[in-house]
Design a protein around this motif. Structure first.
Motif, PDB file in Angstrom:
ATOM      1  N   LYS A  48       0.693  -1.309  -0.027  1.00  0.00           N
ATOM      2  CA  LYS A  48      -0.085  -0.053  -0.038  1.00  0.00           C
ATOM      3  C   LYS A  48       0.621   1.506  -0.083  1.00  0.00           C
ATOM      4  O   LYS A  48       0.340   2.325  -0.278  1.00  0.00           O
ATOM      5  CB  LYS A  48      -0.978   0.046   1.303  1.00  0.00           C
ATOM      6  CG  LYS A  48      -2.009  -1.149   1.145  1.00  0.00           C
ATOM      7  CD  LYS A  48      -2.976  -1.084   2.178  1.00  0.00           C
ATOM      8  CE  LYS A  48      -4.129  -2.218   2.183  1.00  0.00           C
ATOM      9  NZ  LYS A  48      -4.964  -2.067   3.409  1.00  0.00           N
ATOM     10  N   GLU A  49       2.075   0.953   0.278  1.00  0.00           N
ATOM     11  CA  GLU A  49       2.997   2.074   0.221  1.00  0.00           C
ATOM     12  C   GLU A  49       3.872   2.284  -1.175  1.00  0.00           C
ATOM     13  O   GLU A  49       4.449   3.259  -1.344  1.00  0.00           O
ATOM     14  CB  GLU A  49       4.111   2.213   1.282  1.00  0.00           C
ATOM     15  CG  GLU A  49       3.664   2.124   2.608  1.00  0.00           C
ATOM     16  CD  GLU A  49       4.646   2.054   3.828  1.00  0.00           C
ATOM     17  OE1 GLU A  49       5.643   1.826   3.392  1.00  0.00           O
ATOM     18  OE2 GLU A  49       4.214   1.886   5.100  1.00  0.00           O
ATOM     19  N   GLY A  50       3.333   1.611  -2.016  1.00  0.00           N
ATOM     20  CA  GLY A  50       3.698   1.633  -3.310  1.00  0.00           C
ATOM     21  C   GLY A  50       5.367   0.877  -3.422  1.00  0.00           C
ATOM     22  O   GLY A  50       5.844   1.199  -4.495  1.00  0.00           O
ATOM     23  N   LYS A  51       5.543   0.133  -2.561  1.00  0.00           N
ATOM     24  CA  LYS A  51       6.981  -0.534  -2.744  1.00  0.00           C
ATOM     25  C   LYS A  51       6.703  -2.135  -2.891  1.00  0.00           C
ATOM     26  O   LYS A  51       5.631  -2.790  -2.981  1.00  0.00           O
ATOM     27  CB  LYS A  51       7.548  -0.500  -1.334  1.00  0.00           C
ATOM     28  CG  LYS A  51       7.867   0.958  -0.937  1.00  0.00           C
ATOM     29  CD  LYS A  51       8.596   0.914   0.150  1.00  0.00           C
ATOM     30  CE  LYS A  51       8.866   2.295   0.483  1.00  0.00           C
ATOM     31  NZ  LYS A  51       9.902   2.638   1.850  1.00  0.00           N
ATOM     32  N   ILE A  52       7.658  -2.455  -3.447  1.00  0.00           N
ATOM     33  CA  ILE A  52       7.839  -3.920  -4.258  1.00  0.00           C
ATOM     34  C   ILE A  52       7.814  -4.964  -3.291  1.00  0.00           C
ATOM     35  O   ILE A  52       8.877  -5.279  -2.410  1.00  0.00           O
ATOM     36  CB  ILE A  52       9.129  -3.821  -5.235  1.00  0.00           C
ATOM     37  CG1 ILE A  52       8.764  -3.013  -6.220  1.00  0.00           C
ATOM     38  CG2 ILE A  52       9.117  -5.403  -6.020  1.00  0.00           C
ATOM     39  CD1 ILE A  52      10.353  -2.717  -6.998  1.00  0.00           C
ATOM     40  N   ALA A  53       6.828  -5.749  -3.193  1.00  0.00           N
ATOM     41  CA  ALA A  53       6.515  -6.801  -2.042  1.00  0.00           C
ATOM     42  C   ALA A  53       6.723  -8.228  -2.487  1.00  0.00           C
ATOM     43  O   ALA A  53       7.281  -9.207  -1.641  1.00  0.00           O
ATOM     44  CB  ALA A  53       5.497  -6.601  -1.246  1.00  0.00           C
ATOM     45  N   ALA A  54       6.355  -8.479  -3.522  1.00  0.00           N
ATOM     46  CA  ALA A  54       6.313  -9.851  -4.183  1.00  0.00           C
ATOM     47  C   ALA A  54       6.401  -9.890  -5.929  1.00  0.00           C
ATOM     48  O   ALA A  54       6.017  -8.949  -6.437  1.00  0.00           O
ATOM     49  CB  ALA A  54       5.007 -10.526  -3.855  1.00  0.00           C
ATOM     50  N   ARG A  55       6.938 -11.040  -6.287  1.00  0.00           N
ATOM     51  CA  ARG A  55       7.062 -11.185  -7.663  1.00  0.00           C
ATOM     52  C   ARG A  55       6.852 -12.472  -7.930  1.00  0.00           C
ATOM     53  O   ARG A  55       7.685 -13.486  -7.355  1.00  0.00           O
ATOM     54  CB  ARG A  55       8.509 -10.499  -8.212  1.00  0.00           C
ATOM     55  CG  ARG A  55       8.552 -10.691  -9.772  1.00  0.00           C
ATOM     56  CD  ARG A  55      10.057 -10.644 -10.102  1.00  0.00           C
ATOM     57  NE  ARG A  55      10.881 -11.727  -9.555  1.00  0.00           N
ATOM     58  CZ  ARG A  55      12.352 -11.546  -9.523  1.00  0.00           C
ATOM     59  NH1 ARG A  55      12.847 -10.481 -10.276  1.00  0.00           N
ATOM     60  NH2 ARG A  55      12.880 -12.396  -8.906  1.00  0.00           N
ATOM     61  N   SER A  56       6.435 -12.937  -9.403  1.00  0.00           N
ATOM     62  CA  SER A  56       6.398 -14.306  -9.768  1.00  0.00           C
ATOM     63  C   SER A  56       6.968 -14.187 -11.058  1.00  0.00           C
ATOM     64  O   SER A  56       6.494 -13.216 -11.878  1.00  0.00           O
ATOM     65  CB  SER A  56       4.884 -14.714  -9.860  1.00  0.00           C
ATOM     66  OG  SER A  56       4.958 -15.848 -10.543  1.00  0.00           O
ATOM     67  N   LEU A  57       7.785 -15.121 -11.567  1.00  0.00           N
ATOM     68  CA  LEU A  57       8.078 -14.964 -12.989  1.00  0.00           C
ATOM     69  C   LEU A  57       7.334 -16.013 -13.903  1.00  0.00           C
ATOM     70  O   LEU A  57       8.258 -16.489 -14.875  1.00  0.00           O
ATOM     71  CB  LEU A  57       9.460 -15.121 -13.189  1.00  0.00           C
ATOM     72  CG  LEU A  57      10.503 -13.879 -12.424  1.00  0.00           C
ATOM     73  CD1 LEU A  57      11.786 -14.336 -12.492  1.00  0.00           C
ATOM     74  CD2 LEU A  57      10.255 -12.683 -13.142  1.00  0.00           C
ATOM     75  N   ASP A  81      -3.085 -11.289  -0.703  1.00  0.00           N
ATOM     76  CA  ASP A  81      -3.691 -11.440   0.629  1.00  0.00           C
ATOM     77  C   ASP A  81      -3.120 -11.129   1.878  1.00  0.00           C
ATOM     78  O   ASP A  81      -3.271  -9.992   2.697  1.00  0.00           O
ATOM     79  CB  ASP A  81      -4.149 -12.632   0.991  1.00  0.00           C
ATOM     80  CG  ASP A  81      -5.487 -13.510  -0.093  1.00  0.00           C
ATOM     81  OD1 ASP A  81      -5.937 -12.320  -0.613  1.00  0.00           O
ATOM     82  OD2 ASP A  81      -5.794 -14.318  -0.018  1.00  0.00           O
ATOM     83  N   PRO A  82      -1.624 -11.362   1.753  1.00  0.00           N
ATOM     84  CA  PRO A  82      -0.717 -10.985   3.120  1.00  0.00           C
ATOM     85  C   PRO A  82      -0.652  -9.402   3.061  1.00  0.00           C
ATOM     86  O   PRO A  82      -0.676  -8.859   4.360  1.00  0.00           O
ATOM     87  CB  PRO A  82       0.423 -11.811   3.076  1.00  0.00           C
ATOM     88  CG  PRO A  82       0.463 -12.759   2.149  1.00  0.00           C
ATOM     89  CD  PRO A  82      -0.961 -12.333   1.085  1.00  0.00           C
ATOM     90  N   LEU A  83      -0.668  -8.902   2.153  1.00  0.00           N
ATOM     91  CA  LEU A  83      -0.496  -7.369   1.773  1.00  0.00           C
ATOM     92  C   LEU A  83      -1.549  -6.431   2.304  1.00  0.00           C
ATOM     93  O   LEU A  83      -1.637  -5.457   2.713  1.00  0.00           O
ATOM     94  CB  LEU A  83      -0.012  -7.202   0.514  1.00  0.00           C
ATOM     95  CG  LEU A  83       1.432  -7.699   0.048  1.00  0.00           C
ATOM     96  CD1 LEU A  83       1.687  -7.322  -1.280  1.00  0.00           C
ATOM     97  CD2 LEU A  83       2.334  -7.174   0.891  1.00  0.00           C
TER      98      LEU A  83
END
Length: 201
Positions: free
Chosen positions: A173-182, A195-197
């Motif tokens: 919610k702060e606009g920061k990179i929290a998770a990624r999938s390739l 969901d965790p975010l």
């Protein structure tokens, strides 16, 4: 740096990105593992989803431009919501496979603090991408990133960036990179990134 060299550098960078996307497009580790060496603050689980702990997340660079329907969209304006950024192309079979899952989750979460934004890339014209969105009834906007500039310049080096097609990054919610999938995602894996975010304070 001279002005004449700046456009050449940009063209070279975009050319490198196009080559990289060509190599990584619609592919990926069959074990669902994504990379991440060096001094980074993220870990990758066996499901292929890399995450960064709160307090150690990087901000994105500018990701803004024209959507497929001709409107202006700036991802920075979505701060305060969990933002799902999905790189896709109408030509990509795994993108077609994951599209119904993205549509379902986006529809289910339409009343939550979640925003979905597509990054359409390597489609020669918008009509191909628009037809894709119509076929799958995609309810959220996509930025038209034909040459991959937003993908290339939107994420600082060493962060959880988009590195292939399809790939997905989720911002807190702060606009920061929290998770990624390739890799292409199903509903369960997509929700596991969001969901965790939503629960974070």
């Amino acid at each position: 740096m001279s002005l004449s060299r700046a456009p050449r550098r940009t063209l070279l960078a975009v050319g490198v990105l196009s080559a990289a996307l060509a190599l990584s497009a619609c592919g990926g580790d069959s074990n669902g593992k994504s990379g991440g060496g060096g001094n980074t603050n993220f870990v990758t689980n066996t499901g292929g989803i890399a995450t960064a702990p709160k307090g150690k997340r990087a901000s994105i660079s500018e990701i803004a431009g024209e959507t497929l329907d001709g409107k202006h969209l700036d991802v920075a304006d979505l701060k305060g919501k969990v933002v799902v950024l999905n790189a896709w192309g109408s030509w990509c079979a795994p993108c077609r496979a994951e599209a119904p899952h993205f549509v379902k989750v986006a529809t289910d979460l339409k009343d939550e603090d979640v925003a979905f934004v597509g990054l359409n890339t390597r489609d020669a014209n918008k009509q191909q991408a628009i037809a894709f969105e119509e076929d799958y009834e995609v309810p959220y906007p996509s930025l038209y990133d034909r040459d991959g500039r937003l993908i290339l310049f939107g994420f600082p080096k060493g962060t959880l960036s988009l590195q292939g097609i399809p790939s997905t990054v989720v911002l807190d919610k702060e606009g920061k990179i929290a998770a990624r999938s390739l890799m292409a995602l199903n509903e369960e894996k997509l929700r596991s990134m969001i969901d965790p975010l939503l629960k974070e304070k």
